[in-house]
Design a protein around this motif. Structure first.
Motif, PDB file in Angstrom:
ATOM      1  N   MET A   1       0.844  -1.201   0.000  1.00 27.14           N
ATOM      2  CA  MET A   1       0.000   0.000   0.000  1.00 27.14           C
ATOM      3  C   MET A   1       0.885   1.260   0.000  1.00 27.14           C
ATOM      4  SD  MET A   1      -3.314   0.733   0.352  1.00 27.14           S
ATOM      5  CE  MET A   1      -4.365   2.078   0.808  1.00 27.14           C
ATOM      6  N   ILE A   2       0.617   2.158  -0.942  1.00 24.25           N
ATOM      7  CA  ILE A   2       1.385   3.400  -1.011  1.00 24.25           C
ATOM      8  C   ILE A   2       0.674   4.461  -0.181  1.00 24.25           C
ATOM      9  CG2 ILE A   2       2.230   5.217  -2.549  1.00 24.25           C
ATOM     10  CD1 ILE A   2       2.368   3.119  -4.778  1.00 24.25           C
ATOM     11  N   LYS A   3       1.414   5.048   0.757  1.00 29.04           N
ATOM     12  CA  LYS A   3       0.822   6.097   1.592  1.00 29.04           C
ATOM     13  C   LYS A   3       1.614   7.386   1.409  1.00 29.04           C
ATOM     14  CE  LYS A   3      -1.223   3.326   5.199  1.00 29.04           C
ATOM     15  NZ  LYS A   3      -0.760   2.195   5.955  1.00 29.04           N
ATOM     16  N   VAL A   4       0.972   8.503   1.712  1.00 25.75           N
ATOM     17  CA  VAL A   4       1.667   9.791   1.686  1.00 25.75           C
ATOM     18  C   VAL A   4       1.910  10.192   3.133  1.00 25.75           C
ATOM     19  CG1 VAL A   4       1.540  12.204   0.986  1.00 25.75           C
ATOM     20  CG2 VAL A   4       0.496  10.453  -0.444  1.00 25.75           C
ATOM     21  N   SER A   5       3.186  10.291   3.526  1.00 24.38           N
ATOM     22  CA  SER A   5       3.441  10.666   4.915  1.00 24.38           C
ATOM     23  C   SER A   5       3.599  12.178   5.059  1.00 24.38           C
ATOM     24  CB  SER A   5       4.665   9.940   5.477  1.00 24.38           C
ATOM     25  OG  SER A   5       5.830  10.382   4.843  1.00 24.38           O
ATOM     26  N   LYS A   6       3.866  12.852   3.930  1.00 20.48           N
ATOM     27  CA  LYS A   6       4.006  14.310   3.998  1.00 20.48           C
ATOM     28  C   LYS A   6       3.757  14.905   2.623  1.00 20.48           C
ATOM     29  CE  LYS A   6       7.662  17.519   4.460  1.00 20.48           C
ATOM     30  NZ  LYS A   6       9.072  17.742   4.608  1.00 20.48           N
ATOM     31  N   ALA A   7       3.078  16.047   2.577  1.00 21.45           N
ATOM     32  CA  ALA A   7       2.894  16.775   1.322  1.00 21.45           C
ATOM     33  C   ALA A   7       2.782  18.253   1.669  1.00 21.45           C
ATOM     34  CB  ALA A   7       1.639  16.307   0.598  1.00 21.45           C
ATOM     35  N   THR A   8       3.758  19.034   1.239  1.00 20.60           N
ATOM     36  CA  THR A   8       3.762  20.449   1.594  1.00 20.60           C
ATOM     37  C   THR A   8       4.063  21.320   0.378  1.00 20.60           C
ATOM     38  OG1 THR A   8       6.084  20.205   2.238  1.00 20.60           O
ATOM     39  CG2 THR A   8       4.463  20.167   4.013  1.00 20.60           C
ATOM     40  N   PHE A   9       3.469  22.508   0.381  1.00 21.54           N
ATOM     41  CA  PHE A   9       3.750  23.506  -0.644  1.00 21.54           C
ATOM     42  C   PHE A   9       5.102  24.136  -0.322  1.00 21.54           C
ATOM     43  CE2 PHE A   9       3.578  28.096  -1.635  1.00 21.54           C
ATOM     44  CZ  PHE A   9       3.554  28.020  -3.016  1.00 21.54           C
ATOM     45  N   ASN A  42      -3.870  16.844  -6.020  1.00 17.27           N
ATOM     46  CA  ASN A  42      -4.488  16.618  -4.705  1.00 17.27           C
ATOM     47  C   ASN A  42      -4.748  15.127  -4.471  1.00 17.27           C
ATOM     48  OD1 ASN A  42      -4.443  19.344  -4.060  1.00 17.27           O
ATOM     49  ND2 ASN A  42      -6.462  19.739  -4.921  1.00 17.27           N
ATOM     50  N   ALA A  43      -5.176  14.428  -5.524  1.00 17.35           N
ATOM     51  CA  ALA A  43      -5.437  12.979  -5.395  1.00 17.35           C
ATOM     52  C   ALA A  43      -4.128  12.215  -5.157  1.00 17.35           C
ATOM     53  CB  ALA A  43      -6.139  12.452  -6.647  1.00 17.35           C
ATOM     54  N   LEU A  44      -3.070  12.601  -5.868  1.00  9.02           N
ATOM     55  CA  LEU A  44      -1.768  11.921  -5.732  1.00  9.02           C
ATOM     56  C   LEU A  44      -1.141  12.137  -4.359  1.00  9.02           C
ATOM     57  CD1 LEU A  44      -0.026  12.628  -9.164  1.00  9.02           C
ATOM     58  CD2 LEU A  44      -0.674  10.384  -8.289  1.00  9.02           C
ATOM     59  N   THR A  45      -1.442  13.300  -3.759  1.00  3.17           N
ATOM     60  CA  THR A  45      -0.829  13.627  -2.461  1.00  3.17           C
ATOM     61  C   THR A  45      -1.780  13.362  -1.298  1.00  3.17           C
ATOM     62  OG1 THR A  45      -1.525  15.938  -2.728  1.00  3.17           O
ATOM     63  CG2 THR A  45       0.702  15.378  -3.445  1.00  3.17           C
ATOM     64  N   ASN A  64       4.640  25.988  -9.562  1.00  4.01           N
ATOM     65  CA  ASN A  64       4.452  25.678  -8.143  1.00  4.01           C
ATOM     66  C   ASN A  64       5.214  24.407  -7.768  1.00  4.01           C
ATOM     67  OD1 ASN A  64       2.599  27.826  -7.530  1.00  4.01           O
ATOM     68  ND2 ASN A  64       1.108  26.741  -8.778  1.00  4.01           N
ATOM     69  N   PHE A  65       5.862  24.443  -6.623  1.00  4.41           N
ATOM     70  CA  PHE A  65       6.678  23.313  -6.163  1.00  4.41           C
ATOM     71  C   PHE A  65       6.094  22.734  -4.869  1.00  4.41           C
ATOM     72  CE2 PHE A  65       9.331  25.940  -8.772  1.00  4.41           C
ATOM     73  CZ  PHE A  65      10.151  25.065  -9.469  1.00  4.41           C
ATOM     74  N   PHE A  66       5.980  21.414  -4.833  1.00  7.61           N
ATOM     75  CA  PHE A  66       5.464  20.720  -3.647  1.00  7.61           C
ATOM     76  C   PHE A  66       6.420  19.593  -3.278  1.00  7.61           C
ATOM     77  CE2 PHE A  66       1.923  22.181  -6.253  1.00  7.61           C
ATOM     78  CZ  PHE A  66       1.147  22.900  -5.347  1.00  7.61           C
ATOM     79  N   ARG A  80       9.873  15.790  -5.361  1.00  4.14           N
ATOM     80  CA  ARG A  80       9.332  17.149  -5.499  1.00  4.14           C
ATOM     81  C   ARG A  80       8.441  17.183  -6.739  1.00  4.14           C
ATOM     82  NH1 ARG A  80      13.236  21.838  -4.259  1.00  4.14           N
ATOM     83  NH2 ARG A  80      12.473  21.340  -2.176  1.00  4.14           N
ATOM     84  N   PHE A  81       7.190  17.600  -6.543  1.00  2.00           N
ATOM     85  CA  PHE A  81       6.260  17.763  -7.667  1.00  2.00           C
ATOM     86  C   PHE A  81       6.365  19.197  -8.187  1.00  2.00           C
ATOM     87  CE2 PHE A  81       2.856  14.303  -6.497  1.00  2.00           C
ATOM     88  CZ  PHE A  81       3.803  13.332  -6.741  1.00  2.00           C
TER      89      PHE A  81
END
Length: 205
Positions: A1-9, A42-45, A64-66, A80-81
């Protein structure tokens, strides 16, 4: 299972010169205005409002960088997205538009940290000239360590026959719906496997 532990602008850059230093592997997202880029990010993160969609298509002129950290079992995968401005819609003067395209082209060609290009195409309009031009451009600039992933968005709005046609014409592309999350995990996998090699994923069933 792939989880997102952090996503920030991280930041917005009006020009390539103001982009943050290339300190990690980057995934660049590009597509026509109104293609559903913010919804996909938003769905990916797994964040509702990380990427904000503009009310006026083509209005956003910033890169924009995330920073996103994926977690698979106990393994951590930082990325980095890079959210690029939508093309083909903005009602700006021709000289301004040309200067902007030149800056964007330069960014995509020279940014060595970009490992994956995610090219978004509206599944309801799969054969637009602008998308064909972008496809050729990416093929032309793609380096050996880079991957281009074609993503057809808004797949939930297609009839079975339309889905079959896209799969036949673009067998490597992904059909994606940010609404019902179709194809989201598959895209996460493709990105992670290209950047980090084979990821060990235990089956969540």
């Amino acid at each position: 299972m792939i989880k997102v532990s952090k996503a920030t602008f991280v930041t917005s850059a009006p020009t390539i010169k103001e982009a943050p230093p290339a300190s990690m592997s980057e995934v660049a997202f590009l597509g026509r205005s109104n293609v559903g880029k913010s919804s996909l990010l938003n769905a990916l993160t797994q964040r509702k409002n990380l990427a904000k969609s503009s009310a006026t298509p083509g209005k956003t002129k910033l890169i924009n960088f995330f920073d996103v950290v994926y977690k698979v079992d106990e393994n951590i995968y930082p990325l980095r997205f890079v959210d690029l401005p939508g093309y083909g819609y903005a009602k700006t003067s021709k000289s301004l538009k040309n200067a902007w395209q030149k800056s964007l082209t330069e960014f995509l060609q020279k940014r060595e940290s970009i490992r994956v290009f995610v090219h978004l195409i509206d599944a309801r309009h799969p054969e637009m000239e602008l998308d064909a031009q972008t496809r050729l451009f990416l093929q032309r600039i793609q380096r050996g360590d880079q991957k281009v992933i074609e993503v057809f968005t808004k797949a939930d709005k297609l009839k079975q026959k339309e889905r079959a046609k896209i799969k036949r014409l673009y067998p490597d592309a992904l059909l994606i719906s940010s609404m019902n999350k179709e194809g989201i995990e598959k895209l996460q996998e493709k990105i992670l496997e290209h950047v980090f090699g084979n990821i060990q994923k235990t089956d969540s069933h």
